[in-house]
Every structure is written in C-alpha cells, then in structure tokens.
Design a protein around this motif. Structure first.
Motif, PDB file in Angstrom:
ATOM      1  N   GLN A  95       3.528  10.207  -9.700  1.00 29.07           N
ATOM      2  CA  GLN A  95       2.724  10.588 -10.857  1.00 29.07           C
ATOM      3  C   GLN A  95       2.219  12.018 -10.726  1.00 29.07           C
ATOM      4  OE1 GLN A  95      -0.208   7.454 -10.777  1.00 29.07           O
ATOM      5  NE2 GLN A  95       0.768   6.374 -12.508  1.00 29.07           N
ATOM      6  N   LEU A  96       1.769  12.368  -9.528  1.00 27.45           N
ATOM      7  CA  LEU A  96       1.254  13.727  -9.316  1.00 27.45           C
ATOM      8  C   LEU A  96       2.353  14.770  -9.430  1.00 27.45           C
ATOM      9  CD1 LEU A  96      -1.206  13.027  -6.360  1.00 27.45           C
ATOM     10  CD2 LEU A  96      -1.828  13.868  -8.639  1.00 27.45           C
ATOM     11  N   SER A  97       3.552  14.438  -8.965  1.00 28.91           N
ATOM     12  CA  SER A  97       4.638  15.419  -9.002  1.00 28.91           C
ATOM     13  C   SER A  97       5.206  15.589 -10.407  1.00 28.91           C
ATOM     14  CB  SER A  97       5.753  15.002  -8.036  1.00 28.91           C
ATOM     15  OG  SER A  97       6.317  13.758  -8.421  1.00 28.91           O
ATOM     16  N   THR A  98       5.147  14.528 -11.243  1.00 26.30           N
ATOM     17  CA  THR A  98       5.701  14.610 -12.610  1.00 26.30           C
ATOM     18  C   THR A  98       4.635  14.911 -13.651  1.00 26.30           C
ATOM     19  OG1 THR A  98       5.441  12.216 -12.941  1.00 26.30           O
ATOM     20  CG2 THR A  98       7.546  13.000 -12.050  1.00 26.30           C
ATOM     21  N   GLY A  99       3.370  14.636 -13.292  1.00 26.20           N
ATOM     22  CA  GLY A  99       2.300  14.841 -14.270  1.00 26.20           C
ATOM     23  C   GLY A  99       2.232  13.747 -15.309  1.00 26.20           C
ATOM     24  N   ARG A 100       2.938  12.653 -15.107  1.00 26.50           N
ATOM     25  CA  ARG A 100       3.002  11.564 -16.074  1.00 26.50           C
ATOM     26  C   ARG A 100       2.331  10.320 -15.503  1.00 26.50           C
ATOM     27  NH1 ARG A 100       6.758  11.829 -20.096  1.00 26.50           N
ATOM     28  NH2 ARG A 100       7.130   9.580 -19.970  1.00 26.50           N
ATOM     29  N   ARG A 101       1.528   9.666 -16.369  1.00 28.44           N
ATOM     30  CA  ARG A 101       0.892   8.419 -15.942  1.00 28.44           C
ATOM     31  C   ARG A 101       1.870   7.265 -16.003  1.00 28.44           C
ATOM     32  NH1 ARG A 101      -1.844   4.003 -18.062  1.00 28.44           N
ATOM     33  NH2 ARG A 101      -1.379   4.602 -20.215  1.00 28.44           N
ATOM     34  N   ALA A 150      -6.097  10.650 -10.164  1.00 29.56           N
ATOM     35  CA  ALA A 150      -4.945  10.337  -9.323  1.00 29.56           C
ATOM     36  C   ALA A 150      -5.135  10.827  -7.896  1.00 29.56           C
ATOM     37  CB  ALA A 150      -3.681  10.953  -9.925  1.00 29.56           C
ATOM     38  N   ILE A 151      -5.692  12.023  -7.754  1.00 29.54           N
ATOM     39  CA  ILE A 151      -5.936  12.549  -6.400  1.00 29.54           C
ATOM     40  C   ILE A 151      -6.959  11.690  -5.667  1.00 29.54           C
ATOM     41  CG2 ILE A 151      -6.906  14.498  -5.130  1.00 29.54           C
ATOM     42  CD1 ILE A 151      -5.658  16.328  -7.264  1.00 29.54           C
ATOM     43  N   SER A 152      -8.004  11.290  -6.371  1.00 30.48           N
ATOM     44  CA  SER A 152      -9.014  10.426  -5.754  1.00 30.48           C
ATOM     45  C   SER A 152      -8.392   9.085  -5.367  1.00 30.48           C
ATOM     46  CB  SER A 152     -10.166  10.207  -6.732  1.00 30.48           C
ATOM     47  OG  SER A 152     -11.100   9.289  -6.198  1.00 30.48           O
ATOM     48  N   ARG A 153      -7.547   8.542  -6.252  1.00 27.58           N
ATOM     49  CA  ARG A 153      -6.886   7.270  -5.964  1.00 27.58           C
ATOM     50  C   ARG A 153      -5.954   7.395  -4.765  1.00 27.58           C
ATOM     51  NH1 ARG A 153      -2.456   5.926  -9.043  1.00 27.58           N
ATOM     52  NH2 ARG A 153      -3.390   7.081 -10.780  1.00 27.58           N
ATOM     53  N   LEU A 154      -5.224   8.536  -4.680  1.00 30.58           N
ATOM     54  CA  LEU A 154      -4.318   8.748  -3.556  1.00 30.58           C
ATOM     55  C   LEU A 154      -5.085   8.804  -2.242  1.00 30.58           C
ATOM     56  CD1 LEU A 154      -1.440   9.346  -2.523  1.00 30.58           C
ATOM     57  CD2 LEU A 154      -1.922  11.783  -2.906  1.00 30.58           C
ATOM     58  N   GLU A 214       0.135  11.449 -20.223  1.00 29.47           N
ATOM     59  CA  GLU A 214      -0.190  12.454 -19.208  1.00 29.47           C
ATOM     60  C   GLU A 214      -1.206  11.930 -18.194  1.00 29.47           C
ATOM     61  OE1 GLU A 214      -1.230  16.190 -20.854  1.00 29.47           O
ATOM     62  OE2 GLU A 214       0.683  16.451 -21.904  1.00 29.47           O
ATOM     63  N   LEU A 215      -1.103  12.454 -17.003  1.00 25.31           N
ATOM     64  CA  LEU A 215      -1.885  11.977 -15.861  1.00 25.31           C
ATOM     65  C   LEU A 215      -3.238  12.682 -15.779  1.00 25.31           C
ATOM     66  CD1 LEU A 215      -1.787  10.265 -13.214  1.00 25.31           C
ATOM     67  CD2 LEU A 215      -0.931  12.334 -12.081  1.00 25.31           C
ATOM     68  N   ASP A 216      -4.262  11.903 -15.414  1.00 26.32           N
ATOM     69  CA  ASP A 216      -5.571  12.464 -15.080  1.00 26.32           C
ATOM     70  C   ASP A 216      -5.524  12.839 -13.594  1.00 26.32           C
ATOM     71  OD1 ASP A 216      -8.174  13.034 -14.423  1.00 26.32           O
ATOM     72  OD2 ASP A 216      -9.043  11.357 -15.541  1.00 26.32           O
ATOM     73  N   TYR A 217      -5.329  14.137 -13.338  1.00 26.77           N
ATOM     74  CA  TYR A 217      -5.088  14.574 -11.957  1.00 26.77           C
ATOM     75  C   TYR A 217      -6.269  14.263 -11.041  1.00 26.77           C
ATOM     76  CZ  TYR A 217      -0.687  16.963 -12.839  1.00 26.77           C
ATOM     77  OH  TYR A 217       0.618  17.227 -13.126  1.00 26.77           O
ATOM     78  N   ALA A 218      -7.473  14.428 -11.528  1.00 27.61           N
ATOM     79  CA  ALA A 218      -8.645  14.183 -10.670  1.00 27.61           C
ATOM     80  C   ALA A 218      -8.685  12.719 -10.233  1.00 27.61           C
ATOM     81  CB  ALA A 218      -9.921  14.551 -11.419  1.00 27.61           C
ATOM     82  N   LEU A 248       0.833  -1.208   0.000  1.00 28.20           N
ATOM     83  CA  LEU A 248       0.000   0.000   0.000  1.00 28.20           C
ATOM     84  C   LEU A 248       0.869   1.261   0.000  1.00 28.20           C
ATOM     85  CD1 LEU A 248      -2.753  -1.082   2.559  1.00 28.20           C
ATOM     86  CD2 LEU A 248      -3.051  -0.701   0.097  1.00 28.20           C
ATOM     87  N   GLN A 249       1.978   1.220   0.763  1.00 29.49           N
ATOM     88  CA  GLN A 249       2.880   2.378   0.798  1.00 29.49           C
ATOM     89  C   GLN A 249       3.535   2.593  -0.567  1.00 29.49           C
ATOM     90  OE1 GLN A 249       3.467   4.508   3.614  1.00 29.49           O
ATOM     91  NE2 GLN A 249       4.262   5.687   1.858  1.00 29.49           N
ATOM     92  N   SER A 250       3.903   1.488  -1.220  1.00 25.94           N
ATOM     93  CA  SER A 250       4.516   1.581  -2.553  1.00 25.94           C
ATOM     94  C   SER A 250       3.532   2.177  -3.565  1.00 25.94           C
ATOM     95  CB  SER A 250       4.967   0.198  -3.014  1.00 25.94           C
ATOM     96  OG  SER A 250       5.492   0.241  -4.326  1.00 25.94           O
ATOM     97  N   ALA A 251       2.261   1.780  -3.460  1.00 23.15           N
ATOM     98  CA  ALA A 251       1.248   2.328  -4.368  1.00 23.15           C
ATOM     99  C   ALA A 251       1.065   3.824  -4.145  1.00 23.15           C
ATOM    100  CB  ALA A 251      -0.071   1.584  -4.183  1.00 23.15           C
ATOM    101  N   ILE A 252       1.099   4.231  -2.850  1.00 19.95           N
ATOM    102  CA  ILE A 252       0.978   5.664  -2.546  1.00 19.95           C
ATOM    103  C   ILE A 252       2.173   6.431  -3.102  1.00 19.95           C
ATOM    104  CG2 ILE A 252       1.030   7.334  -0.658  1.00 19.95           C
ATOM    105  CD1 ILE A 252      -0.695   5.425   0.971  1.00 19.95           C
TER     106      ILE A 252
END
Length: 397
Positions: free
Chosen positions: A29-35, A367-371, A361-365, A19-23
């Motif tokens: 992903q959020l910091s680079t903007g890349r999926r 990714a944030i929900s997943r985080l 490119e990352l879908d920020y919405a 779980l920590q690795s997934a986080i």
C-alpha cells in the motif's frame, strides 16, 4: 487442555505468517499509494469506484462530442458571416442601381457583379467542414446541397439536424439545414408581399408596407385596381370589391389589417397585387435583381417598373439578412451551451475524482503507524516463539 509441542509450533508459525502477510500488504500500500490493492480488499468500495470510473469515461466522451460540435458550429458561423457580408454588398448594389442617375451601362456592370455574388453564395452554401462533410446538407452531408441548372436552383440535402450528446441529459444540433437558411425565406415583409403588375402604365411605386393587426389579416390575395389616377378599388381573390377610396401620391392603402404606400401617379387600369408571403430562395432573388437592373429604362413607366422590382428585391434581401442573423444567434447560443456543459462536466468530473481518491488512495500517516505496530507485534511474536520453543520438562529432571 493438552497442547502438543508440534501444535504449539504450528500455531505460532501460522500467527507469524499472518503478521508477515499483513506487513507485506501494508508495504505494498505504501509503495503504490493505494488503499485497495484488489477488489477483495473492499468489494463494495471497489464496485463504487468501477461505476464512478465509467461515469468519468462517459464525461470524457461527452467532452469529445462537444469539441466535434464546436468545431462544426465554428465552421458554420464562419460561413454565415461570409453569407451576411455578401448579402450586405448585394443590398448596397441594389440601392446603387435603384438610383435614377445610373446609366444603362453602369446598371449592367452592377448586374454583372450581382451574378458573381450568386456564384459566391452557391459556393458558400456548398462549403465543407474539416472532415469533408457538407455543412448545410442536413443528414445527407456527403451530397452537395445546392445545385444550379441555368437560372434555377435546387436543394439536394434534407432538413434534418444531427444531435450530438454533450451531457448525460443534453443534446445539441451540430448544424443547420441549408433549406432553412437559403431556400425558406419569406418574401415581402414576411407576412405579405406587394408588387406592381407588369402592364402598368403609370408611375406608381410601392414603398412602405406593414401589418397593422395580424388577427385581421386573412391571408387572402388582393388586387388594388386604379379606376382613375385618384381612386381605386380593392378586390379579393374572388374578384369581389372589398373597399373603394380616393387616392393621392404617398397615401397609405389599408384593409384587412395590412397597410402599404404607393408613391407617384398610377394610371387608370394599373394594378398592384397583395399576396401572402411565400418561400423564395436567396439565389433566385439576387439573380432576379440582376435581371431587373438589365432591363431597358427609357420611360417613366419603365422607371417605375425598375423601382418596384428593386424595392421588392430589397425587401426579400432584408428577410434573408434577418434569417441569417437569426441562425447566427442560434449558432452562438449552441456554442455558449457547449461551453456551459463542458464547465458542468468538469465540475462533475472533479467530484467523481475526489470521491474515487477518498476511496482508493492511502492515508500515509495511518499506514505508517499501522506498519510500525505490525512490525513491533511481529518482532514480539518472534521473540516469544524463540523463548518458548526451547521449553521442555526434561530440562528439570
């Protein structure tokens, strides 16, 4: 099923580490903007993006090639404009010198300017582009294409055209051979030329000539021989009489699908030659025109010779001007093709960039929900582990 305490602890720790690795991955992903952080994340998508980036690189090279071709063609267009301007001035001088009111001195001055124009044309033919390559030498662009030895002119280039790739399936010439521009100009009207024989004693002057029926013209050489001032025979190259007719000044003489007009009064024995058009060079034509204007004119026959010579040179000049305009049209068409291809490349580039963006490119919405879900899950797992790790049967003894 029995589960040991140590096994339970290890299993819980392993799950929390996952779980920590997934986080951590979601945070990256959020910091680079890349999926896709590495090809391992989605090998198929990663391979597709590599192919599309290679296509983008090729498009960039095509655009650079197009810019090289455009610059060289712009140099050529500028040179051709200068050639056209020089030829137009030469034509004005020829018409001016063909006037009977001109004195020998004024014709000599006109001839002097014509000789300067010859040097100007040679200089233009030997112009270079921005990288120092000769514009009109074909593939031998390190060699000056036009040279002069006395009154003779030679072409040292070749007739090749360098093709530049400006699109996946499109190539375009970046220039034209000087042979086609300066040396392969058809004389006369482009089909046949008419000229007066040097020994004529009358005042006959060839003026208008044209092709009436191209299919009837057999490209033989003919001689129109005046048997009297009011009659003539037409002889073919073998000396056989093709036709005979009467003549009056200004009459059109027609045979074998061609026609030309003779003004003035030819004398018995005067001849006029009709030959298939051949290639002449622009420089020699202007130089011959200067020589004609410098010839003495003291009799009606010499005056007719002057007019015949200048008229022939004017026809050749018109052919040269038409040839320059044709080449300029081709250059303009190539420049337009480059612009069109650059626009097409830009549209294709936009599609590729959009596709790459959709893959990488990352879908920020999302990714944030997943985080948020991952953090909640990890927190719940940690709380559960804290409560279960203290359980023991000895607590109830």
């Amino acid at each position: 099923m029995r589960i040991s305490t140590s096994g339970s602890h290890l299993s819980a720790l392993s799950m929390m580490q996952q779980l920590q690795s997934a986080i951590d991955r979601t945070q990256q992903q959020l910091s680079t903007g890349r999926r896709l952080l590495s090809p391992a994340d989605d090998p198929i998508a990663a391979a597709r993006t590599v192919e599309m980036r290679e296509s983008l690189s090729r498009l960039d090279q095509f655009d650079r090639n197009g810019e090289v071709a455009r610059n060289r063609l712009n140099y050529e267009e500028t040179a051709l404009v200068s050639v056209n301007d020089a030829l137009q001035r030469i034509r004005e001088l020829a018409i001016q010198g063909n006037n009977d009111t001109q004195s020998p001195q004024s014709r000599s001055l006109i001839a002097a300017e014509l000789r300067e124009r010859v040097d100007q044309l040679v200089q233009i033919a030997n112009q270079r582009d921005g990288s120092g390559r000769y514009l009109f030498a074909g593939n031998r662009d390190s060699t000056a294409p036009v040279s002069r030895q006395g009154n003779a002119f030679a072409y040292a280039g070749d007739q090749g055209q360098r093709l530049i790739q400006i699109g996946a399936d499109r190539q375009i010439p970046d220039g034209d051979s000087g042979a086609a521009i300066f040396f392969q100009i058809k004389d006369g009207n482009g089909t046949f030329s008419s000229s007066a024989a040097n020994g004529n004693t009358g005042t006959g002057v060839v003026s208008v000539n044209s092709v009436m029926d191209q299919s009837q013209y057999d490209r033989d050489s003919y001689t129109v021989r005046f048997t009297a001032s009011d009659s003539y025979d037409v002889l073919d190259s073998g000396g056989a009489i093709v036709s005979s007719n009467s003549f009056a000044s200004g009459d059109s003489i027609a045979f074998s699908g061609i026609r030309f007009t003779i003004d003035g009064a030819p004398a018995a024995g005067d001849e006029f030659n009709i030959e298939p058009s051949r290639n002449v060079d622009m420089f020699s034509n202007v130089l011959n025109l200067a020589n004609i204007l410098e010839q003495p004119v003291s009799s009606d026959a010499e005056r007719a010779g002057l007019h015949n010579g200048v008229n022939a040179a004017l026809q050749n000049l018109d052919q040269a001007i038409d040839n320059i305009l044709t080449v300029r049209t081709q250059v303009g068409t190539r420049l337009s093709a480059i612009d069109s291809q650059v626009d097409s490349n830009a549209s294709f580039r936009l599609n590729l960039e959009t596709s790459i963006s959709g893959i990488e490119e990352l879908d920020y919405a999302e990714a944030i929900s997943r985080l948020s879900i991952q953090a909640t899950t990890l927190e719940a797992a940690q709380q559960s582990f804290i409560r279960t790790q203290g359980l023991s049967l000895f607590n109830f003894l």
